[in-house]
Design a protein around this motif. Sequence first.
Motif, PDB file in Angstrom:
ATOM      1  N   LEU A   1       4.139  -4.587  -0.488  1.00 36.83           N
ATOM      2  CA  LEU A   1       4.528  -3.598  -1.416  1.00 36.83           C
ATOM      3  C   LEU A   1       3.791  -3.349  -2.475  1.00 36.83           C
ATOM      4  CD1 LEU A   1       8.376  -4.919  -2.094  1.00 36.83           C
ATOM      5  CD2 LEU A   1       7.266  -3.345  -0.324  1.00 36.83           C
ATOM      6  N   LYS A   2       2.833  -4.253  -2.951  1.00 29.39           N
ATOM      7  CA  LYS A   2       1.875  -3.801  -4.253  1.00 29.39           C
ATOM      8  C   LYS A   2       0.813  -2.851  -3.438  1.00 29.39           C
ATOM      9  CE  LYS A   2      -1.698  -6.224  -7.103  1.00 29.39           C
ATOM     10  NZ  LYS A   2      -2.387  -7.294  -7.228  1.00 29.39           N
ATOM     11  N   TYR A   3       0.176  -3.412  -2.318  1.00 26.48           N
ATOM     12  CA  TYR A   3      -0.982  -2.640  -1.802  1.00 26.48           C
ATOM     13  C   TYR A   3      -0.342  -1.103  -1.493  1.00 26.48           C
ATOM     14  CZ  TYR A   3      -4.057  -0.932   1.886  1.00 26.48           C
ATOM     15  OH  TYR A   3      -5.072  -0.210   2.508  1.00 26.48           O
ATOM     16  N   ILE A   4       1.036  -1.156  -0.685  1.00 26.80           N
ATOM     17  CA  ILE A   4       1.128   0.307  -0.498  1.00 26.80           C
ATOM     18  C   ILE A   4       1.615   1.005  -1.861  1.00 26.80           C
ATOM     19  CG2 ILE A   4       3.191   1.881   0.306  1.00 26.80           C
ATOM     20  CD1 ILE A   4       3.625  -0.458   2.507  1.00 26.80           C
TER      21      ILE A   4
ATOM     22  N   LYS B   1      -2.140   2.208  -3.014  1.00 29.72           N
ATOM     23  CA  LYS B   1      -2.962   2.965  -2.132  1.00 29.72           C
ATOM     24  C   LYS B   1      -2.288   4.390  -2.296  1.00 29.72           C
ATOM     25  CE  LYS B   1      -6.532   0.660  -1.142  1.00 29.72           C
ATOM     26  NZ  LYS B   1      -7.707   1.148  -1.423  1.00 29.72           N
ATOM     27  N   THR B   2      -1.074   4.536  -2.202  1.00 28.51           N
ATOM     28  CA  THR B   2      -0.337   5.849  -1.779  1.00 28.51           C
ATOM     29  C   THR B   2       0.494   6.141  -2.751  1.00 28.51           C
ATOM     30  OG1 THR B   2       1.912   4.723  -1.001  1.00 28.51           O
ATOM     31  CG2 THR B   2      -0.112   5.121   0.529  1.00 28.51           C
ATOM     32  N   GLY B   3       0.836   5.290  -3.851  1.00 29.93           N
ATOM     33  CA  GLY B   3       1.755   5.906  -5.044  1.00 29.93           C
ATOM     34  C   GLY B   3       3.200   5.931  -4.790  1.00 29.93           C
ATOM     35  N   ILE B   4       3.318   5.412  -3.442  1.00 31.52           N
ATOM     36  CA  ILE B   4       4.763   5.281  -3.181  1.00 31.52           C
ATOM     37  C   ILE B   4       5.627   3.834  -3.403  1.00 31.52           C
ATOM     38  CG2 ILE B   4       6.452   5.499  -0.997  1.00 31.52           C
ATOM     39  CD1 ILE B   4       4.380   7.403   0.044  1.00 31.52           C
ATOM     40  N   THR B   5       6.445   4.069  -3.955  1.00 31.31           N
ATOM     41  CA  THR B   5       7.053   2.570  -4.671  1.00 31.31           C
ATOM     42  C   THR B   5       8.125   2.346  -3.494  1.00 31.31           C
ATOM     43  OG1 THR B   5       8.941   3.659  -5.878  1.00 31.31           O
ATOM     44  CG2 THR B   5       6.764   3.481  -6.997  1.00 31.31           C
ATOM     45  N   PHE B   6       8.616   1.035  -3.647  1.00 35.13           N
ATOM     46  CA  PHE B   6       9.504   0.507  -2.723  1.00 35.13           C
ATOM     47  C   PHE B   6      10.938   1.351  -2.956  1.00 35.13           C
ATOM     48  CE2 PHE B   6      12.632  -2.821  -1.166  1.00 35.13           C
ATOM     49  CZ  PHE B   6      12.249  -2.694  -0.025  1.00 35.13           C
ATOM     50  N   GLU B   7      11.113   1.655  -3.998  1.00 36.17           N
ATOM     51  CA  GLU B   7      12.366   2.469  -4.240  1.00 36.17           C
ATOM     52  C   GLU B   7      12.584   3.776  -3.406  1.00 36.17           C
ATOM     53  OE1 GLU B   7      10.727   1.007  -7.070  1.00 36.17           O
ATOM     54  OE2 GLU B   7      12.164  -0.551  -7.050  1.00 36.17           O
ATOM     55  N   ILE B   8      11.339   4.504  -3.364  1.00 42.54           N
ATOM     56  CA  ILE B   8      11.104   5.599  -2.634  1.00 42.54           C
ATOM     57  C   ILE B   8      11.238   5.361  -1.207  1.00 42.54           C
ATOM     58  CG2 ILE B   8       9.469   7.795  -2.074  1.00 42.54           C
ATOM     59  CD1 ILE B   8       8.438   7.378  -5.133  1.00 42.54           C
ATOM     60  N   ILE B   9      10.547   4.439  -0.794  1.00 36.10           N
ATOM     61  CA  ILE B   9      10.570   3.983   0.650  1.00 36.10           C
ATOM     62  C   ILE B   9      12.177   3.769   1.268  1.00 36.10           C
ATOM     63  CG2 ILE B   9       9.883   2.180   2.351  1.00 36.10           C
ATOM     64  CD1 ILE B   9       7.236   2.027   0.741  1.00 36.10           C
ATOM     65  N   LEU B  10      12.913   3.196   0.556  1.00 39.55           N
ATOM     66  CA  LEU B  10      14.157   2.838   0.792  1.00 39.55           C
ATOM     67  C   LEU B  10      15.069   4.077   0.849  1.00 39.55           C
ATOM     68  CD1 LEU B  10      15.091  -0.316  -1.321  1.00 39.55           C
ATOM     69  CD2 LEU B  10      14.580  -0.278   1.135  1.00 39.55           C
ATOM     70  N   LYS B  11      14.793   5.106  -0.001  1.00 41.28           N
ATOM     71  CA  LYS B  11      15.382   6.525  -0.026  1.00 41.28           C
ATOM     72  C   LYS B  11      15.588   7.002   1.382  1.00 41.28           C
ATOM     73  CE  LYS B  11      15.199   7.471  -4.830  1.00 41.28           C
ATOM     74  NZ  LYS B  11      14.718   8.085  -5.854  1.00 41.28           N
TER      75      LYS B  11
ATOM     76  N   ILE C   1       5.767  10.302   3.575  1.00 41.52           N
ATOM     77  CA  ILE C   1       6.516   9.407   3.189  1.00 41.52           C
ATOM     78  C   ILE C   1       7.397   8.611   4.447  1.00 41.52           C
ATOM     79  CG2 ILE C   1       8.579   8.584   1.774  1.00 41.52           C
ATOM     80  CD1 ILE C   1       8.025  10.981  -0.106  1.00 41.52           C
ATOM     81  N   VAL C   2       7.491   9.318   5.377  1.00 42.87           N
ATOM     82  CA  VAL C   2       8.279   8.791   6.641  1.00 42.87           C
ATOM     83  C   VAL C   2       7.059   7.793   7.253  1.00 42.87           C
ATOM     84  CG1 VAL C   2       8.916   9.435   8.814  1.00 42.87           C
ATOM     85  CG2 VAL C   2       9.911  10.387   6.993  1.00 42.87           C
TER      86      VAL C   2
END
Length: 158
Positions: free
Chosen positions: A46-49, A52-62, A69-70
């Motif tokens: 999660l820290k790495y993503i 590197k991408t600026g996409i947080t876990f909260e955004i990934i879950l949405k 993002i997909v």
Amino acid sequence: MPGVVCQHSLRLLHISNIGGRVMIKNKMLDDEVNAIKQSEFYKLLLKYIDEKTGITFEIILKRVRKEYIVKVRQAAHYLLFSHVLSYSAVGRVFQRDHATIKNSVEIIENLLKTNYNHDINQSIKKLIREFEIYNDLHKSIRFEDTPEYKNRPNLPNQ
């Protein structure tokens, strides 16, 4: 009922009646998901993503359907599955169905095999390759080597 053993799958199930609906939860799978969420590998991923991408876990879950993002979400599914090896457990972590995780893993595996020169595909390939190096630099943390995995209850094969 606190729990019953299902005769067909030999898994401990928790059955409860909530609002007139019978809810069945697989307690062993829940324990595995909790072990994953507490593992160093999961936190490192999660820290790495995010870095590197600026996409947080909260955004990934949405349920965001923007292509980049997909693809990052699918890469996260692929990386976690490659260490956990359970579609159901990864699905629970990401609040998705196991079939969605399986599809994500297959898409990323096909993406890694092809040489299609699309910018997003190339950046996802780079993200995965760099994470493997990043993970190696962090003492090759594998989920199977963590105390959380070693102390988890034995699960029947899925």
